[in-house]
Design a protein around this motif. Structure first.
Motif, PDB file in Angstrom:
ATOM      1  N   THR A 173      13.053   3.847   4.985  1.00 25.37           N
ATOM      2  CA  THR A 173      14.461   3.882   4.593  1.00 25.37           C
ATOM      3  C   THR A 173      15.404   3.368   5.683  1.00 25.37           C
ATOM      4  OG1 THR A 173      14.616   6.154   5.348  1.00 25.37           O
ATOM      5  CG2 THR A 173      14.104   5.819   3.015  1.00 25.37           C
ATOM      6  N   TYR A 174      14.868   3.063   6.859  1.00 26.69           N
ATOM      7  CA  TYR A 174      15.715   2.657   7.988  1.00 26.69           C
ATOM      8  C   TYR A 174      15.466   1.207   8.411  1.00 26.69           C
ATOM      9  CZ  TYR A 174      11.197   4.086   9.764  1.00 26.69           C
ATOM     10  OH  TYR A 174       9.844   4.216   9.930  1.00 26.69           O
ATOM     11  N   CYS A 175      14.737   0.416   7.601  1.00 26.87           N
ATOM     12  CA  CYS A 175      14.295  -0.903   8.082  1.00 26.87           C
ATOM     13  C   CYS A 175      14.672  -2.024   7.121  1.00 26.87           C
ATOM     14  CB  CYS A 175      12.779  -0.886   8.273  1.00 26.87           C
ATOM     15  SG  CYS A 175      12.116  -2.487   8.764  1.00 26.87           S
TER      16      CYS A 175
ATOM     17  N   GLY B  63       5.323  -6.760   9.853  1.00 29.90           N
ATOM     18  CA  GLY B  63       5.470  -5.619   8.957  1.00 29.90           C
ATOM     19  C   GLY B  63       4.077  -5.179   8.550  1.00 29.90           C
ATOM     20  N   GLU B  64       3.970  -4.398   7.487  1.00 31.13           N
ATOM     21  CA  GLU B  64       2.654  -3.919   7.081  1.00 31.13           C
ATOM     22  C   GLU B  64       2.285  -4.494   5.726  1.00 31.13           C
ATOM     23  OE1 GLU B  64       2.937   0.359   9.446  1.00 31.13           O
ATOM     24  OE2 GLU B  64       1.940   0.258   7.511  1.00 31.13           O
ATOM     25  N   ASP B  65       1.612  -5.632   5.747  1.00 34.41           N
ATOM     26  CA  ASP B  65       1.093  -6.222   4.521  1.00 34.41           C
ATOM     27  C   ASP B  65      -0.354  -6.595   4.804  1.00 34.41           C
ATOM     28  OD1 ASP B  65       0.261  -8.037   2.508  1.00 34.41           O
ATOM     29  OD2 ASP B  65       2.356  -8.437   1.998  1.00 34.41           O
TER      30      ASP B  65
ATOM     31  N   LYS C 229       1.331   2.563   2.676  1.00 34.20           N
ATOM     32  CA  LYS C 229       0.332   3.207   3.534  1.00 34.20           C
ATOM     33  C   LYS C 229       0.966   4.039   4.640  1.00 34.20           C
ATOM     34  CE  LYS C 229      -3.736   1.626   4.874  1.00 34.20           C
ATOM     35  NZ  LYS C 229      -4.694   0.742   5.530  1.00 34.20           N
ATOM     36  N   LYS C 230       2.179   3.612   5.016  1.00 36.30           N
ATOM     37  CA  LYS C 230       2.818   4.307   6.128  1.00 36.30           C
ATOM     38  C   LYS C 230       3.202   5.736   5.762  1.00 36.30           C
ATOM     39  CE  LYS C 230       6.269   3.457   9.736  1.00 36.30           C
ATOM     40  NZ  LYS C 230       7.205   2.482  10.282  1.00 36.30           N
ATOM     41  N   SER C 231       3.239   6.055   4.485  1.00 38.29           N
ATOM     42  CA  SER C 231       3.637   7.413   4.109  1.00 38.29           C
ATOM     43  C   SER C 231       2.581   8.451   4.502  1.00 38.29           C
ATOM     44  CB  SER C 231       3.964   7.499   2.621  1.00 38.29           C
ATOM     45  OG  SER C 231       2.963   6.899   1.874  1.00 38.29           O
TER      46      SER C 231
HETATM   47  S1  SF4 Z   1       6.411  -0.627   7.921  1.00 41.68           S
HETATM   48 FE1  SF4 Z   1       7.671  -2.290   7.045  1.00 41.68          FE
HETATM   49  S2  SF4 Z   1       9.510  -1.300   6.318  1.00 41.68           S
HETATM   50 FE2  SF4 Z   1       8.496   0.144   7.679  1.00 41.68          FE
HETATM   51  S3  SF4 Z   1       9.396  -0.199   9.723  1.00 41.68           S
HETATM   52 FE3  SF4 Z   1       7.589  -1.504   9.597  1.00 41.68          FE
HETATM   53  S4  SF4 Z   1       8.340  -3.478   8.841  1.00 41.68           S
HETATM   54 FE4  SF4 Z   1       9.911  -1.954   8.410  1.00 41.68          FE
END
Ligand code: SF4
Length: 371
Positions: A89-91, A129-131, A197-199
């Protein structure tokens, strides 16, 4: 695993403990001669320590000069991709933001590299980022391989990987991994990371363990200042560092202090829950607590702040940073992850460092020195 240590503490009780620190506790932490412990760090970041800022700054400055001399290491972030399958939510790169996505090709990456080399850089931080598909492990590994001949130190700040994946980077010359927990508040972490996935809070929490087990040369930690109570988050980060130093004692460590900055997709910019003065207190507390750790201050901070923090404990600076893929030369107008604050060029920062009696270090490490 760090989770075992983490579970011994409660967020709320830690907050109460920080708020109830007494002046004698601050003085004991500040003036003791022997090595400080976590209770000392907690005292030094407390509101009770605020009136001691001058003494903290002097002590931090002295300790830093003893260990690091009058030097500031220079590095530049190089954004490889803004593809991301997470919502944070901050990016500005958050998946829900409708921005043009880009991943650098080898040719584009080489153009960015040559621009950074002209600026004088010898230490690069590769960021994605995360892809897992468009900027997955294979792509990042190839990028490390491509830039290897041009830099003496290569760091990455990418999606958390498995231990085997971190190990697989070592023959390609990767030196450091940065992974910020963002916040150690487990419940609130879910609100900031509703999708992707970051959750998975626990997977992220265990990432430095996987990096350490893989035998990486250096690990960078930090929290995103402005999300939750900076004092409690910083205490947990110090707990994390202490655990890692004991467990992976051959590894070096760095701490960063990213403060939330304006970005696309956020209509109200939060100025952050930490003031400049409090950030100085935090940086000095880290240095007094830990004489070895590198302390990194990025271009998120203002010129004035960075000019002063040179004397107070910082060891590592970025300069002229671009937070968009292709930002240095290929596509300067593409969307930034967040706005930077100190916009001075690297040679201007280097001149400022020299004016302050310090030496800018473009290279202070070589792979051949690795144990
Ligand atoms: S995971 Fe993606 S949305 Fe989250 S901080 Fe990193 S780049 Fe930004």
């Amino acid at each position: 695993m760090f989770a075992d240590e983490f579970d011994k503490y409660s967020w709320e009780e830690t907050g109460e403990r920080i708020q109830s620190v007494s002046l004698p506790e601050v003085e004991r932490a500040l003036f003791k001669e022997e090595q400080r412990d976590l209770a000392d760090f907690l005292a030094l970041i407390s509101p009770a320590a605020a009136p001691y800022l001058e003494e903290m700054a002097q002590r931090s400055s002295k300790i830093t000069r003893k260990r690091f001399g009058k030097t500031i290491q220079m590095y530049a972030p190089l954004y490889l991709s803004n593809e991301c399958l997470n919502i944070c939510t901050y990016c500005g790169f958050s998946m829900e933001n409708k921005v043009r996505r880009k991943t650098l090709s080898r040719e584009e990456l080489m153009i960015e590299v040559s621009t950074l080399k002209e600026m004088g850089y010898d230490h690069v931080l590769l960021v994605t980022g995360e892809d897992q598909v468009k900027a997955g492990v294979e792509y990042i590994r190839r990028a490390v391989e491509w830039v290897r001949p041009f830099f003496s130190h290569i760091s990455i700040e990418v999606q958390p990987l498995s231990e085997a994946e971190y190990t697989s980077f070592l023959p390609f010359g990767l030196n450091s991994v940065l992974v910020y927990q963002e916040t150690y508040h487990e419940q609130k972490y879910r609100d900031y990371h509703p999708r992707g996935k970051k959750s998975n809070f626990r997977y992220r929490l265990a990432t430095p363990d996987r990096v350490g087990t893989a035998g990486m040369h250096k690990i960078g930690l930090g929290v995103l200042l402005g999300l939750e109570d900076w004092r409690i988050d910083s205490f947990f980060c110090a707990l994390h560092l202490s655990y890692l130093e004991k467990t992976y004692w051959k590894t070096k460590y760095s701490i960063s202090f990213p403060r939330i900055r304006p970005h696309r997709g956020e209509d109200k910019f939060r100025p952050g829950l930490i003031t400049d003065r409090e950030l100085v207190q935090l940086i000095c507390a880290w240095r007094i607590f830990n004489e070895e750790v590198e302390l990194s201050v990025s271009t998120r901070e203002s010129e004035k702040f960075r000019d002063h923090i040179i004397h107070l404990g910082a060891t590592t600076f970025s300069a002229g940073s671009k937070t968009n893929p292709g930002g240095y030369a290929v596509e300067p107008e593409s969307l930034e992850q967040f706005e930077i604050c100190d916009e001075r060029e690297p040679h201007e920062i280097a001149a400022m460092i020299r004016r302050n009696g310090y030496e800018p270090l473009w290279k202070d490490w070589d792979r051949t020195l690795q144990l």
